[in-house]
Design an enzyme around this catalytic site. Structure first.
Site, PDB file in Angstrom:
ATOM      1  N   ASP A   1       0.928  -0.999   0.107  1.00 49.96           N
ATOM      2  CA  ASP A   1       0.347  -0.034   0.084  1.00 49.96           C
ATOM      3  C   ASP A   1       1.007   1.115  -0.019  1.00 49.96           C
ATOM      4  O   ASP A   1       2.315   1.146   0.113  1.00 49.96           O
ATOM      5  CB  ASP A   1      -1.143  -0.016   1.363  1.00 49.96           C
ATOM      6  CG  ASP A   1      -0.312  -0.065   2.547  1.00 49.96           C
ATOM      7  OD1 ASP A   1       0.898   0.276   2.775  1.00 49.96           O
ATOM      8  OD2 ASP A   1      -1.109  -0.200   3.488  1.00 49.96           O
TER       9      ASP A   1
ATOM     10  N   ASP B   1      -7.717  -7.526   0.104  1.00 45.48           N
ATOM     11  CA  ASP B   1      -6.722  -7.767   1.111  1.00 45.48           C
ATOM     12  C   ASP B   1      -7.262  -7.526   2.350  1.00 45.48           C
ATOM     13  O   ASP B   1      -8.505  -6.736   2.506  1.00 45.48           O
ATOM     14  CB  ASP B   1      -5.578  -6.943   1.207  1.00 45.48           C
ATOM     15  CG  ASP B   1      -5.881  -5.673   1.697  1.00 45.48           C
ATOM     16  OD1 ASP B   1      -6.488  -5.002   0.819  1.00 45.48           O
ATOM     17  OD2 ASP B   1      -5.738  -5.181   2.673  1.00 45.48           O
TER      18      ASP B   1
ATOM     19  N   CYS C   1     -12.711 -29.356   6.654  1.00 48.66           N
ATOM     20  CA  CYS C   1     -11.393 -28.549   6.289  1.00 48.66           C
ATOM     21  C   CYS C   1     -10.158 -29.247   6.462  1.00 48.66           C
ATOM     22  O   CYS C   1     -10.044 -30.016   7.307  1.00 48.66           O
ATOM     23  CB  CYS C   1     -11.548 -27.195   7.247  1.00 48.66           C
ATOM     24  SG  CYS C   1      -9.937 -26.143   7.042  1.00 48.66           S
TER      25      CYS C   1
ATOM     26  N   CYS D   1      -7.066 -27.968   6.715  1.00 49.56           N
ATOM     27  CA  CYS D   1      -5.903 -27.263   7.230  1.00 49.56           C
ATOM     28  C   CYS D   1      -5.559 -27.990   8.535  1.00 49.56           C
ATOM     29  O   CYS D   1      -6.057 -29.127   9.117  1.00 49.56           O
ATOM     30  CB  CYS D   1      -6.327 -25.886   7.813  1.00 49.56           C
ATOM     31  SG  CYS D   1      -7.184 -25.788   9.380  1.00 49.56           S
TER      32      CYS D   1
ATOM     33  N   CYS E   1      -7.717 -28.183  11.570  1.00 58.92           N
ATOM     34  CA  CYS E   1      -8.595 -29.067  11.501  1.00 58.92           C
ATOM     35  C   CYS E   1      -8.550 -30.532  11.351  1.00 58.92           C
ATOM     36  O   CYS E   1      -9.146 -31.267  11.842  1.00 58.92           O
ATOM     37  CB  CYS E   1      -9.536 -28.579  10.052  1.00 58.92           C
ATOM     38  SG  CYS E   1     -10.199 -26.974  10.663  1.00 58.92           S
TER      39      CYS E   1
ATOM     40  N   HIS F   1      -5.920 -21.847  10.164  1.00 66.04           N
ATOM     41  CA  HIS F   1      -7.376 -22.245   9.488  1.00 66.04           C
ATOM     42  C   HIS F   1      -7.902 -20.977   8.788  1.00 66.04           C
ATOM     43  O   HIS F   1      -8.625 -21.360   7.674  1.00 66.04           O
ATOM     44  CB  HIS F   1      -8.265 -22.778  10.632  1.00 66.04           C
ATOM     45  CG  HIS F   1      -9.724 -22.778  10.330  1.00 66.04           C
ATOM     46  ND1 HIS F   1     -10.066 -23.923   9.725  1.00 66.04           N
ATOM     47  CD2 HIS F   1     -10.589 -21.865  10.282  1.00 66.04           C
ATOM     48  CE1 HIS F   1     -11.369 -23.724   9.040  1.00 66.04           C
ATOM     49  NE2 HIS F   1     -11.704 -22.278   9.835  1.00 66.04           N
TER      50      HIS F   1
END
Ligand SMILES: [Zn+2]
Length: 376
Positions: A93, A267, A305, A307, A310, A336
């Site tokens: 930015d 974002d 999930c 990840c 999980c 996650h």
């Protein structure tokens, strides 16, 4: 591998679009969600873990990096990619948004902004030219114009004069950026919630010509309905063959609503920040892991999930480490959340390519409407 920056639109479904950005540092699939690496790190995550969630690009903050460790130091150490061990693309930015939020600690003139550091009170200056210099020192792949963003609500005269200033700064940013093959410069549309001012801003930016265009000045407290109101027309005011980036958004339903309206990039700090405060985003809505009902629950956060949080840990464990204030709590929940956000993006990309975005969106909302799994 290309040595140029380019955007390819592969498919549209309604206003939703999917495609890819080619850069010398790799491809970015769109629509894309960019995790935020404020201080040269996505908090609680190793860069390789961020990549494993499916992120193609990160966002870095000019304001924070210019104050500490400084852009000059990062440049001496080989640039931001090498410094933080992230070799994929980075968008930075301009510093404008953060500086503008330092109400009372800044002085705004036509030339730029003088402000006091939130870290040690030291005085600093940002202008379009200095922002371009800093972003070049960092080695950013996608550079943002330096702009002014008024907080909403604001009256029309304030929105108009701020937008006019941002358009003059956009020209100065373009001139200062120069010719940097492989790097892109994005303009930022302003105009608050005023459709005609948004149009004026879009025209002014296109006359200067940028590689992509951000819809700026949203997600500053106006609420989802007002934001979607602007997104119903703002992307159409920008060129169809260029990228459209919605800054600072958002919650999962904000992201889906923005992509539906033609946004390509977003974002937000939400997945990482929420992860550190015990909040998980799942297919069935938000789960507060600190809630006592998880204390004996052997089930994963989200059984669908894949990840690490999980697939290897129970709600009971996640609850325990959060309550015990253990670092792994923020690590697992951040992983996650980032994984889930990227899963949403991948789902939308596939659905848009297949022409089934409406079906995907209906599923997304109906799962959330069910709420979290029943207590044991
Ligand atoms: Zn998970």
């Amino acid at each position: 591998m290309t040595d140029r920056f380019s955007f390819r639109l592969d498919a549209t479904d309604g206003k939703a679009r999917t495609g890819a950005i080619s850069t010398p540092r790799g491809e970015i699939r769109t629509p894309a969600f960019m995790p935020v690496g404020t201080a040269a790190t996505v908090k609680a995550m190793l860069p390789e873990s961020v990549a494993a969630t499916g992120a193609d690009i990160l966002l870095g903050n000019t304001y924070h990096l210019m104050l500490r460790p400084t852009a000059e130091r990062i440049a001496r150490l080989g640039g931001l990619h090498k410094f933080m061990n992230w070799d994929k693309p980075i968008l930075t930015d301009s510093g404008g948004f953060q500086v503008m939020s330092l109400a009372g600690l800044r002085k705004l003139t036509e030339e730029g902004v003088t402000f006091k550091s939130h870290i040690d009170g030291s005085r600093h200056h940002l202008s379009p030219e200095r922002s371009m210099e800093i972003q070049a020192l960092l080695g950013s792949d996608i550079v943002m114009c330096f702009d002014e963003c008024p907080a909403l609500p604001a009256d029309r005269d304030r929105i108009k004069s701020s937008m006019d200033l941002s358009m003059r700064w956009a020209q100065r940013s373009r001139d200062a950026f120069g010719d940097r093959p492989g790097h892109a410069l994005f303009g930022i549309q302003q105009g608050g919630l005023e459709q005609d001012l948004r149009e004026e801003s879009a025209q002014a930016l296109q006359a200067i010509a940028f590689d992509g265009y951000a819809v700026g000045g949203l997600a500053v407290g106006e609420g989802q309905e007002a934001m979607f109101g602007v997104l119903d027309y703002a992307p159409d005011q920008l060129p169809a063959d260029k990228l459209r980036y919605l800054m600072g958004v958002g919650k999962p339903d904000d992201i889906v609503g923005a992509v539906k309206r033609g946004i390509d990039m977003m974002d937000c700090v939400l997945p990482s920040r929420s992860g550190r405060t015990g909040q998980a985003f799942t297919r069935r809505g938000v789960v507060n892991i600190k809630n006592a009902r998880h204390a004996d629950d052997p089930r994963p956060l989200d059984e669908a999930c894949t990840c690490p949080a999980c697939s290897r840990y129970s709600r009971a464990y996640l609850h325990h480490v959060f309550r015990a204030n253990e670092m792994i709590s923020g690590m697992l929940l951040t992983w996650h959340n980032l994984h889930y956000f990227q899963k949403i993006m991948a789902g939308m990309r596939d659905a848009i390519a297949a022409g089934t975005f409406a079906v995907w969106e209906a599923d997304f909302h109906s799962l959330r409407a069910q709420g979290d799994i029943d207590p044991l």
